[in-house]
Design a protein around this motif. Structure first.
Motif, mmCIF file in Angstrom:
data_model
loop_
_atom_site.group_PDB
_atom_site.id
_atom_site.type_symbol
_atom_site.label_atom_id
_atom_site.label_comp_id
_atom_site.label_asym_id
_atom_site.label_seq_id
_atom_site.Cartn_x
_atom_site.Cartn_y
_atom_site.Cartn_z
ATOM 1 N N PRO A 15 0.868 -0.795 0.119
ATOM 2 C CA PRO A 15 -0.171 0.375 0.216
ATOM 3 C C PRO A 15 0.933 1.397 0.043
ATOM 4 N N LEU A 16 2.091 1.383 0.336
ATOM 5 C CA LEU A 16 2.736 1.952 0.301
ATOM 6 C C LEU A 16 3.497 2.660 -1.449
ATOM 7 N N SER A 17 3.609 1.769 -1.830
ATOM 8 C CA SER A 17 3.804 2.177 -3.883
ATOM 9 C C SER A 17 3.488 3.296 -4.348
ATOM 10 N N LYS A 18 3.797 4.071 -5.261
ATOM 11 C CA LYS A 18 3.564 5.608 -5.588
ATOM 12 C C LYS A 18 2.333 4.796 -5.780
ATOM 13 N N LYS A 19 1.545 3.857 -6.819
ATOM 14 C CA LYS A 19 0.135 3.671 -7.107
ATOM 15 C C LYS A 19 -0.293 3.796 -6.367
ATOM 16 N N TYR A 20 -0.121 3.339 -5.117
ATOM 17 C CA TYR A 20 -1.923 3.639 -4.041
ATOM 18 C C TYR A 20 -2.108 4.750 -3.359
ATOM 19 N N GLN A 21 -0.946 6.094 -3.575
ATOM 20 C CA GLN A 21 -0.837 6.949 -2.421
ATOM 21 C C GLN A 21 -1.944 8.239 -3.344
ATOM 22 N N VAL A 22 -2.698 7.477 -4.319
ATOM 23 C CA VAL A 22 -3.514 8.613 -4.714
ATOM 24 C C VAL A 22 -4.885 8.466 -3.812
ATOM 25 N N PRO A 23 -5.853 9.187 -2.505
ATOM 26 C CA PRO A 23 -6.867 8.375 -3.016
ATOM 27 C C PRO A 23 -7.895 8.669 -3.423
ATOM 28 N N ALA A 24 -8.469 7.563 -3.094
ATOM 29 C CA ALA A 24 -9.863 7.397 -4.345
ATOM 30 C C ALA A 24 -10.654 8.359 -4.486
ATOM 31 N N THR A 25 -11.287 8.919 -5.425
ATOM 32 C CA THR A 25 -12.393 9.865 -5.723
ATOM 33 C C THR A 25 -13.623 9.747 -4.659
ATOM 34 N N PRO A 26 -14.307 9.958 -3.790
ATOM 35 C CA PRO A 26 -16.342 9.867 -3.968
ATOM 36 C C PRO A 26 -16.500 9.428 -4.764
ATOM 37 N N PRO A 27 -17.478 8.285 -4.881
ATOM 38 C CA PRO A 27 -18.744 8.381 -5.951
ATOM 39 C C PRO A 27 -20.028 9.282 -5.676
ATOM 40 N N ASP A 28 -20.859 9.822 -6.122
ATOM 41 C CA ASP A 28 -21.870 9.945 -6.048
ATOM 42 C C ASP A 28 -22.927 8.825 -5.269
ATOM 43 N N TRP A 29 -23.160 9.534 -4.063
ATOM 44 C CA TRP A 29 -23.594 7.843 -2.967
ATOM 45 C C TRP A 29 -24.644 7.804 -3.586
ATOM 46 N N ASN A 62 -6.344 2.925 3.713
ATOM 47 C CA ASN A 62 -5.531 3.668 5.224
ATOM 48 C C ASN A 62 -5.511 5.554 3.883
ATOM 49 N N ASN A 63 -5.437 5.519 2.989
ATOM 50 C CA ASN A 63 -5.210 7.135 2.478
ATOM 51 C C ASN A 63 -6.575 7.502 1.897
ATOM 52 N N SER A 64 -7.832 6.784 2.173
ATOM 53 C CA SER A 64 -8.561 7.087 1.506
ATOM 54 C C SER A 64 -10.008 6.596 2.562
ATOM 55 N N ILE A 65 -9.907 6.713 3.501
ATOM 56 C CA ILE A 65 -11.052 6.433 4.242
ATOM 57 C C ILE A 65 -11.679 7.313 5.091
ATOM 58 N N ARG A 66 -10.912 8.594 4.929
ATOM 59 C CA ARG A 66 -10.618 10.132 5.344
ATOM 60 C C ARG A 66 -11.841 10.798 4.331
ATOM 61 N N PRO A 67 -11.410 10.174 3.273
ATOM 62 C CA PRO A 67 -12.228 11.560 2.414
ATOM 63 C C PRO A 67 -13.536 10.262 1.533
ATOM 64 N N LEU A 68 -14.044 9.505 2.014
ATOM 65 C CA LEU A 68 -14.408 8.819 1.288
ATOM 66 C C LEU A 68 -15.965 8.981 2.312
ATOM 67 N N LEU A 69 -15.696 8.370 3.752
ATOM 68 C CA LEU A 69 -16.669 9.074 5.104
ATOM 69 C C LEU A 69 -16.881 10.266 5.182
ATOM 70 N N THR A 70 -16.219 10.981 4.215
ATOM 71 C CA THR A 70 -16.411 13.066 4.606
ATOM 72 C C THR A 70 -18.071 12.964 3.283
ATOM 73 N N SER A 71 -17.705 12.124 2.566
ATOM 74 C CA SER A 71 -18.561 12.185 1.502
ATOM 75 C C SER A 71 -19.596 11.559 1.616
ATOM 76 N N LEU A 72 -19.775 10.816 2.165
ATOM 77 C CA LEU A 72 -21.430 10.157 3.171
ATOM 78 C C LEU A 72 -22.387 11.281 4.144
ATOM 79 N N PRO A 73 -23.648 10.674 4.017
ATOM 80 C CA PRO A 73 -24.587 11.333 4.557
ATOM 81 C C PRO A 73 -24.651 11.054 6.170
#
Length: 214
Positions: free
Chosen positions: A12-26, A94-105
């Motif tokens: 998970p520390l390799s460069k490929k996985y350092q960009v956080p996921a973009t939250p979808p339209d839930w 590890n780098n996506s949970i916060r933006p994903l949860l922030t975007s949820l209701p």
């Protein structure tokens, strides 16, 4: 169902996985986006949350997985089953949970499971493990009071580390002094069933309830 073959471990520390996921339209993901949410971190092939979503139509389920081919396969299986309360996302938790949860209701995260994560035995690799202190802090911010976190592993060292990191956060109250003797979920993972059927080694489980500190 066709089977996708992928690498067993992904760094998970390799460069490929350092960009956080973009939250979808839930609102386009779930038929009822404001239902209580269960997040399974490191869902693998996704069978656990698929079975849970089948049994519990009044709850939404989100599987997070770092191996993209498994996510694509799991979403195809979901579509074949017509489950509108289930979704899988390719991400590094590890780098996506916060933006994903922030975007949820607000106020819907009720359950989190982390089951049999990659152990990363070598000391220099242990920073790759999924349950880092930052993840615990993020979950504490978004879980509703009374929400639960369930962790389990067949590797004692990994289970102890996960347990201790939640123990260190005052708002997470462990529900049993020792390891839980049984799985409190209504469904077992494939790994759990395989371990119990082929080995005499124990599975180490811990359940935490989030009690918001005022």
């Amino acid at each position: 169902m066709s089977i996708v073959r992928v690498r067993e471990h992904v760094n998970p520390l390799s460069k490929k996985y350092q960009v956080p996921a973009t939250p979808p339209d839930w609102s386009t993901i779930y038929a009822k986006p404001h239902q209580p949410l269960h997040v399974d971190i490191g869902c693998g092939k996704g069978h656990f949350v698929q079975d849970m979503a089948t049994l519990q139509g009044d709850r939404n389920f989100l599987g997070l997985e770092i191996r993209e081919p498994l996510v694509d396969q799991a979403n195809r299986w979901r579509d074949e089953l017509g489950l509108s309360n289930l979704h899988y996302l390719f991400c590094n938790a590890n780098n996506s949970i916060r933006p994903l949860l922030t975007s949820l209701p607000t106020g819907i995260l009720q359950q989190v499971t982390i089951q049999f994560p990659d152990p990363w035995f070598k000391r220099r690799h242990q920073k790759r493990r999924v349950v880092q202190p930052e993840l615990v802090v993020d979950l504490a911010e978004f879980l509703v009071p009374g929400g639960i976190v369930f962790v389990q592993s067949d590797v004692e060292e990994v289970a102890i580390e996960m347990r201790d990191r939640f123990d260190e956060y005052p708002a997470f109250i462990r529900q049993h002094d020792d390891w839980l003797p049984d799985n409190p979920m209504s469904i077992s993972t494939e790994r759990e069933r395989s371990t119990l059927s082929t080995s005499d080694e124990p599975i180490y489980r811990a359940l935490f309830v989030y009690a918001k500190v005022s």
